[in-house]
Design an enzyme around this catalytic site. Structure first.
Site, short mmCIF file in Angstrom:
data_model
loop_
_atom_site.label_atom_id
_atom_site.label_comp_id
_atom_site.label_asym_id
_atom_site.label_seq_id
_atom_site.Cartn_x
_atom_site.Cartn_y
_atom_site.Cartn_z
N CYS A 140 12.96 -16.67 73.59
CA CYS A 140 13.49 -15.33 73.37
C CYS A 140 14.90 -15.31 73.92
CB CYS A 140 12.61 -14.25 74.01
SG CYS A 140 12.49 -14.36 75.81
N HIS B 62 -7.94 -23.21 42.92
CA HIS B 62 -8.57 -21.90 43.01
C HIS B 62 -7.71 -20.91 42.26
CE1 HIS B 62 -5.65 -22.32 46.24
NE2 HIS B 62 -5.50 -21.01 46.22
#
Length: 637
Positions: free
Chosen positions: A386, A558
């Site tokens: 960060c 799929h």
């Protein structure tokens, strides 16, 4: 709109100032330790070693802040120019130039950044080093002179006004009112700028005159925060109640105040509790003559004890200031929590609010993305990064560290500032707003973007990817499914014996190309009653969008998201192709055609991932001579 923009600007400004201080907290700790040990009133008075105290506060600390500020703006060149410029404010003033360094360091980085942009592509080959060195030196010297003549004296005068103001507040008994500003400033992430940029330089001057300063305790007092966390321990609900004890330990003994901010954001009225707690603590300190002889960095009870003057009255005053602040904050927090409604699972939403308060956007789900690099093999270390490398990233690192440990993987998890990421970092986790900066710093790392460091379920995808590094395609599909279907419990799946039937397993098949193989898999699903006819073309479409090859000689065709309505019930087929079929340049020997209803897509994929992550299983499946062998290896679930 204007007020909202101003609020965001203030928050980002505070976060930037904090980012200059937090990476250098260890230097403040070192200075405080040397001060506590060796000054005439220290634990072990030593005249020769005590000589280090003044140079550290006058030169070392401002130079580190200026260096870091320049680096935040323009990496190493910005850091060097920022440090040179900071020397100007140091020489141009009589007091510690923490605030001056926060101004001139980033300015130096900005100037050299603009210069580099101006000459980019215009320097003749062979002259780059000459131009770089002379430009940084000349510009650094010019800004240092400017700082010496203007910025240093200006900050000196400004600080003088602040000293006079503080003396007036103390003289009139109004110093406790500073908590009205300081406690909300913490939630706006201005605490480090206020503490080290304003209060510490004034405090140092007061120490020279009186031997201690109460200003070092205005922001660092952990009492208000621990009071809120204790209230959650006794009167909270859900995850907030469960997590409060751990947060209390980190806050009180570790000095990371940021950890209690989400708990306040869950109940904004609690800001009243910390303000009143802070005011009560300051009043107690004024009444009993409390204070420290150096800044408490970080703001923990341990650090406060270390820099308390070594006489009984000082310890009594300082501990009383902390205890009174904690007691008042606890009582007010308990009243607020008992008289209002409280949600069960508010802590994660509050954590998201905290990131938004820091100027970072939030999204519906976290995103795992490779950027310029793929998931590395044999990962040894994960970095949480960060702006400052503390606070939120430290919390996220602790959560993931626990998850990694539970899997038995030998991977170290640590937190750091983006500016300190090593060049050989393998995996870097940052908030979405910061990911571009992290990628720029370490482009060869695998980057994970998250919207909330505290939301532990968000790390499961990364854990799965680390356990099955070859299955990157599978992770993408799982993510797509997770965003669009509800959770399915294992118990529900265990009762469904219809997912894989023996008649849907095919051995020794041959196909001309992948389209033929996918259509065969789709036809099996249709004939078995799992899907409607339209699902076959949706399987082809899905593979054209993104290849369904997932590694380890396995493909999992799929349907598309839109084809979910064509799924009648969950099931899949296994097709063995010993000689292989080409899937976009990859040889596939095992094809799993999948149809998932109401979220079972995820469970099927999970089971396949576990089985196919092991190449020994792949070889056994590809060489199996009976349907039962494949059934035994895969299992019905």
């Amino acid at each position: 709109m204007a007020q909202s923009n101003l609020k965001v600007a203030v928050q980002k400004f505070g976060n930037f100032l904090s980012s200059m201080v937090m990476p250098n907290i260890s230097a403040f700790i070192a200075w405080g330790l040397i001060t506590a040990l060796f000054i005439p009133t220290g634990f072990f008075p030593n005249e020769s070693l005590a000589i280090m105290v003044d140079p550290m506060v006058k030169y070392l600390l401002p130079l580190l802040i200026g260096y870091t500020g320049g680096k935040l703006v323009h990496d190493q060149r910005g850091a060097v120019v920022g440090a040179i410029a900071t020397m100007g404010v140091i020489a141009g003033a009589e007091i510690p130039m923490f605030l001056g360094a926060m101004v001139i360091g980033p300015l130096g980085g900005y100037v050299i950044k603009k210069f580099d942009q101006m000459i980019e592509g215009r320097v003749r080959a062979g002259f780059e080093m000459l131009v770089n060195n002379f430009s940084a030196g000349i510009l650094g010297a010019f800004i240092a002179i400017l700082a010496f003549k203007g910025v240093g004296p200006a900050v000196d005068v400004f600080t003088g006004w602040l000293v006079a103001g503080v003396d007036w507040l103390i003289g009139t008994g109004l110093l406790p009112l500073t908590s009205i500003l300081i406690e909300p400033a913490k939630v706006l992430f201005l605490n480090n700028a206020i503490n080290h940029g304003v209060l510490s330089p004034i405090g140092v001057e007061q120490v020279k005159e009186t031997g201690q300063s109460i200003l070092f305790l205005l922001e660092a007092n952990p009492g208000p925060g621990i009071g809120v966390l204790l209230a959650y321990m006794f009167f909270g609900k859900g995850n907030a109640k469960k997590s409060a004890p751990g947060a209390g330990i980190i806050h009180f003994f570790g000095g990371i105040h940021e950890i209690y901010f989400p708990y306040i954001l869950m109940r904004p009225m609690l800001i009243i509790a910390v303000i009143l707690g802070g005011m009560s603590g300051v009043f107690t300190l004024v009444l009993l003559g409390g204070g420290l002889f150096a800044p408490s960095s970080p703001g923990s009870i341990i650090a406060i004890t270390a820099v308390t003057p070594h006489h009984a009255s000082a310890y009594i005053a300082n501990f009383a200031g902390v205890l009174v602040a904690a007691a008042v904050s606890f009582i007010v927090s308990a009243f607020i929590m008992k008289t209002g409604k409280q949600g069960e699972e508010d802590i994660e939403e509050a954590a998201k609010k905290m990131q938004e308060m820091k100027g970072k956007k939030s999204s519906v789900s976290n995103v795992i993305e490779g950027g310029q690099a793929a998931m590395p093999d044999n990962v040894s270390k994960i970095y949480f990064a960060c702006d400052a490398g503390m606070g939120s990233s430290a919390m996220g690192a602790s959560l993931l560290r626990k998850k990694v440990k539970e899997t038995g993987m030998d991977i170290a998890v640590t937190n750091t500032a983006i500016s300190n990421l090593p060049a050989d970092a393998e995996i870097v986790i940052t908030q979405e707003e910061l990911t571009p900066r992290a990628r720029q710093k370490v482009p060869n790392a695998f980057h994970v973007s998250v919207d909330n460091f505290l939301s532990s379920p968000e790390y499961d995808k990364l854990i799965s990817a680390l356990q099955f590094p070859a299955n990157s395609e599978l992770h993408e599909i799982v993510e797509d499914a997770e965003d669009n279907v509800p959770d399915i419990q294992d118990e529900e799946m265990a009762h469904d014996d219809d997912l894989l039937r023996p008649e849907n397993i095919f051995l020794n098949k041959e196909f001309a190309d992948k389209d033929e193989a996918i259509r065969f898999a789709g036809r099996v699903l249709v004939d078995a009653g799992y899907v409607e006819e339209s699902y076959i073309e949706a399987m082809i479409e899905r593979d054209n969008i993104t290849s369904t090859y997932m590694g380890n000689d396995v493909a999992i065709p799929h349907g598309t998201e839109e084809a979910k309505k064509a799924v009648i019930k969950s099931g899949f087929t296994v097709i063995q192709v010993p000689n292989g079929v080409d899937f976009d340049g990859q040889k596939v020997r095992l094809i799993f055609g999948i149809a998932g209803k109401d979220g079972t897509h995820l469970e099927i994929l999970s089971g396949i991932a576990v089985t196919c992550s092991d190449m020994d299983n792949i070889e056994k499946l590809a060489a199996a001579e009976s349907v039962q062998t494949i059934m035994d290896i895969i299992g019905k679930k």
